[in-house]
Design a protein around this motif. Structure first.
Motif, PDB file in Angstrom:
ATOM      1  N   ASP A 228     -20.769 -14.432 -26.327  1.00 26.49           N
ATOM      2  CA  ASP A 228     -21.225 -14.587 -24.891  1.00 26.49           C
ATOM      3  C   ASP A 228     -22.647 -14.832 -24.761  1.00 26.49           C
ATOM      4  N   ALA A 232     -24.493 -18.197 -23.125  1.00 23.96           N
ATOM      5  CA  ALA A 232     -25.447 -18.395 -21.840  1.00 23.96           C
ATOM      6  C   ALA A 232     -27.026 -18.964 -22.337  1.00 23.96           C
ATOM      7  N   PRO A 315     -25.672  -6.786 -19.442  1.00 23.44           N
ATOM      8  CA  PRO A 315     -24.388  -7.640 -19.988  1.00 23.44           C
ATOM      9  C   PRO A 315     -24.911  -8.702 -20.723  1.00 23.44           C
ATOM     10  N   VAL A 317     -23.968 -11.737 -20.971  1.00 26.72           N
ATOM     11  CA  VAL A 317     -23.876 -13.048 -20.304  1.00 26.72           C
ATOM     12  C   VAL A 317     -25.296 -13.078 -19.421  1.00 26.72           C
ATOM     13  N   GLU A 318     -25.384 -12.228 -18.977  1.00 27.96           N
ATOM     14  CA  GLU A 318     -26.808 -12.115 -18.069  1.00 27.96           C
ATOM     15  C   GLU A 318     -28.086 -12.034 -18.908  1.00 27.96           C
ATOM     16  N   ALA A 319     -27.992 -11.238 -20.022  1.00 26.33           N
ATOM     17  CA  ALA A 319     -29.011 -11.314 -21.018  1.00 26.33           C
ATOM     18  C   ALA A 319     -29.152 -12.624 -21.612  1.00 26.33           C
ATOM     19  N   ALA A 321     -28.870 -15.412 -20.234  1.00 26.21           N
ATOM     20  CA  ALA A 321     -29.578 -16.116 -19.260  1.00 26.21           C
ATOM     21  C   ALA A 321     -31.251 -15.671 -19.448  1.00 26.21           C
TER      22      ALA A 321
END
Lengths: 346, 454
Positions: A228, A232, A315, A317-319, A321
């Motif tokens: 994940d 990202a 999370p 995904v956010e990491a 980005a």
């Protein structure tokens, strides 16, 4: 404190231990006077006076009677065995499925609702109650289970088809097994000739950014978060017109293996997603180590770290980005690690 | 050491006008080895103005020019200019002509409030700000008690029910100290229109202390009903402010009652009944003698300044620290909120339906999710793109995923399309959002419940 001379001190102390209203506070008064007396020693007290004073103090103190261990008789009958109605073949409930943030075991609490709300904010094992001076059985079992999970995360392997399924080439460091990996950190940072060749043929040309996924100390972290996060990062790099290159998977991997990959590929930057040493809070925490101009012998201070990537932390995904943006910044500034922070602060 | 924001709070009521200047400290609470997590860690008040009487043209209309003068003077006294101010709020209160007054004030203050993130608030935000400014929220958080906070001003009383430091609901009543004004001989100079039918007194009439005290008791009774300490009657309905978000529900549980606002000072202390030329002293006394003060009650740490301190210190909050922003000119003001529920967020039809009828740009509020990984984020982005049409991509999520979502949206749209994607902010339906210039990686935002013109 009022005592200026030893005589005054003595008189005050006598007064204190005899006057009824002071009797409750005499320990405090004694402490204050004692401190004062110690200060006075430097001024005018001699050794004899000091020992006389200590003798006085000891006389005034009530020394509690010594209790021998054998005389201790418990008055509490202790917990009685409870009939569990369990039969052969039954399963006991899985202690690891309980949400620790909701588990509050203190008996007769003053304000359980308030405590529960506090617990929601921390993974710490608060409000576990106690059985005598010890943990309750449930707490003990859960603690052991979490410890076991942490150990498992270290000793278990990322599935054999993980790299293939996600379109990555798999290589391994000089380590041949988990035991070797754990006992020889130096071997976890380098590759033999065969694996170097494999890296070489998997990665065409000289990439600008090389993403490495390494099992590190937690295979569970990689299985849960790496892909994940990687997706990202890739999209984030594409958005900034940076070629995300061909990611590679390293088994028995330590952070330093990224430096060796830098040597082989000549890449400008390595971003390694690696499993963190598991703890009792989570066994699935992953970190990203970003190194500009990686090469064997590069200083540890040259690495930029994004840690605590897991479901209860940042999370994946956010990491990812965030990491993509960080890579962009590092490529532009041509520095990573402490240097990046110093530059940002200047 | 963190960054600081200079924040101005202005409370312009039908009775008093006050200003404060405060400094909000923004710090990264995460270690340098983790994704940043910015938060407002300290609020320091740098300047408090005296309490001025609001310049009025008549009984209820504000004098814009005089207000501009007053604010200019206070800016000078505080030693600041327009450029120094990062955020803040102007709260316009009053029982009547709120909208007209707000327009007057906005025009009058356009020179100052140009860069303010927020211009006006509604009664809901006002209640929240006064409860925070008075310290009632903090008290509830620290003690774990349920608190009913009443900010009793000149024209209105703002109510907030707070449990464990969370504001559960708010309300607003037309109960205040200056619904009736008197001269120093006891002649009535003003009777608020909200008292119509409740009070036989008329302007010009000479009244006795007892007559005013009787009206004060009636108003205190209304507050009792609002606190759930008496059967609600038509009186409560009549005095509820129309603009309030929903009908006020009196609390059913026992709670600590807390007071702020100008009248709160008259609860603690007796003044001569004609001291302020209004019914404040007698209303305060009536409240003290009512059942409101029979149980556990407390006066706010701030009384008459509660609202302005709330406006200066508590109106701005920070978004999450991983956000996405492309081609957006900040600050943006008064974005209406289009809310999608958990079920609707993956339904492009629902988004399309809700966006039709929105004239200007609005912000799409959605809960987001923690599960599902990157594929779920991609799916959400696709769904939003197919439902959003030509509408600007302004999104506000509750869950921490804005940067990832914004990034996917950016990949699938033309490079010049505006995208604003923020998270960790919950927007209630029917609210409005202001977004300020970034501070570090985060954006200061203000959520409000009433705006006037777009």
């Amino acid at each position: 404190v009022f005592a200026e001379t030893y005589g005054e001190y003595r008189a005050a102390y006598r007064r204190a231990i005899n006057d009824r209203p002071y009797i409750l506070y005499r320990k405090t008064i004694f402490k204050l006077l004692f401190c004062r007396a110690i200060n006075m020693t430097g001024d005018f007290m001699n050794k004899q006076e000091l020992s006389r004073m200590v003798a006085d103090i000891l006389e005034g103190m009530e020394i509690p009677p010594m209790v021998k261990g054998g005389e201790y008789k418990p008055t509490d009958p202790g917990p009685q065995p409870v009939d569990t109605h369990c039969q052969d073949g039954d399963f006991v409930p899985d202690v690891t499925e309980l949400d620790l943030r909701k588990l509050y075991l203190v008996e007769q609490p003053e304000n359980p609702e308030k405590y529960r709300r506090l617990k929601e904010r921390t993974p710490a094992r608060l409000g576990s109650g106690r059985a005598g001076a010890r943990y309750k059985t449930l707490t003990m079992l859960r603690f052991r289970a979490d410890h076991a999970a942490a150990q498992d995360a270290v000793f278990s392997q990322v599935p054999e088809d993980f790299a293939k399924k996600n379109g990555m080439t798999e290589v391994h460091t000089r380590c041949e097994s988990k035991d070797m990996y754990l006992t020889r950190p130096d071997l976890g940072r380098t590759f033999d000739e065969e694996n170097r060749q494999k890296i070489h043929s998997a990665i065409p040309g000289t990439p600008r950014v090389q993403i490495v996924v390494g099992d590190g100390l937690s295979s569970a972290a990689i299985t849960a978060n790496a892909m994940d996060c990687l997706k990202a990062i890739r999209d984030g790099l594409k958005l900034r017109s940076i070629d995300p290159g061909t990611p590679i998977f390293v088994r028995y991997c330590r952070v330093g293996a990224g430096d060796a990959i830098g040597d082989v590929t000549g890449c400008e930057l390595v971003c390694m997603l690696v499993g963190e040493r598991p703890g009792l809070v989570t066994d699935k925490s992953m970190s990203a180590y970003i190194t500009y101009r990686p090469h064997t012998g590069v200083s540890e201070s040259a690495r930029t770290v994004v840690s605590n990537i897991h479901a209860q932390g940042t999370p994946a995904v956010e990491a990812g980005a965030h990491i993509a943006e960080l890579i962009d910044t590092i490529l532009k500034r041509k520095v990573s690690g402490v240097g990046l922070h110093l530059e940002a602060g200047a | 050491v963190g960054d600081t924001l200079k924040s101005v709070g202005l409370d312009i009521g039908t009775t008093s006008t006050q200003m404060i200047l405060s400094e909000l400290t923004v710090e990264n609470r995460a270690s340098i080895f983790a994704v940043p997590e910015l938060d407002i860690t300290n609020r320091k008040i740098l300047y408090k103005s005296p309490v001025h009487f609001t310049p009025l043209l008549d009984g209820s209309h504000m004098d814009g020019d005089a207000i501009r003068e007053l604010v200019a003077r206070e800016y000078r006294a505080a030693g600041i200019s327009r450029e120094d101010v990062d955020t803040g709020a102007v709260i316009i209160t009053g029982e009547t002509s709120r909208k007209e007054n707000a327009r007057t004030v906005l025009q009058a203050l356009s020179d100052f409030a140009g860069d303010f993130v927020v211009a006006t608030a509604g009664p809901d935000l006002e209640s929240r700000l006064s409860a925070k400014g008075a310290g009632a929220v903090e008290y509830s958080r620290e003690t774990g008690k349920t608190v009913l906070h009443m900010d009793i001003g000149g024209g209105t009383s703002n109510l907030s029910l707070i449990r464990e430091g969370n504001i559960l609901r708010t309300g607003c009543l037309n109960v205040g100290g200056r619904l009736l004004k008197l001269d120093n001989s006891g002649c009535i100079t003003y009777v608020s229109p909200v008292l119509q039918g409740l009070c036989p007194l008329t302007t010009g009439e000479r009244v006795t202390r007892e007559q005013v005290a009787e009206l004060a008791r009636l108003l205190a009774q209304t507050l009792e009903m609002a606190a759930g300490l008496g059967q609600p009657t038509a009186l409560l309905q009549q005095l509820l402010t129309e603009e309030a978000e929903a009908a006020w529900q009196p609390p059913r549980e026992g709670c600590v009652i807390s007071f702020s606002g100008g009248v709160a000072d008259c609860i603690a202390r007796d003044f001569d009944w004609l001291e302020f030329g209004d019914m404040g002293p007698l209303l305060g006394r009536a409240i003290r003698e009512s059942s409101l003060c029979r149980g556990e009650y407390r006066l706010g740490a701030e009384t008459i300044r509660a609202t302005v301190i709330g406006a200066g210190c508590h109106s701005a909050q920070l978004s999450g620290s991983t956000v996405f922003c492309r081609n957006v000119a900040l600050p943006m003001k008064n974005l209406p909120v289009v809310s999608l529920s958990r079920e609707e967020q993956l339904d492009p039809e629902a988004l399309r339906r809700k966006l039709t009828g929105q004239e200007g740009p609005s912000v799409i509020a959605l809960p987001g999710f923690r599960e599902g990984g990157y594929d779920a984020v991609t799916a959400l982005a696709q769904s939003i793109l197919s439902g959003v049409g030509e509408h600007p991509l302004y999104l506000c999520l509750e869950q921490d995923m804005a940067k990832a979502l914004g990034q996917v949206l950016a990949l699938h749209t033309a490079g010049d399309r505006s995208i604003l994607c923020i998270d960790r902010v919950r927007l209630p339906p029917e609210s409005f959002l202001d977004v300020g210039k970034p501070i570090g990686p985060a954006l200061p935002v203000v959520v409000k419940t009433l705006v006037l013109e777009r």
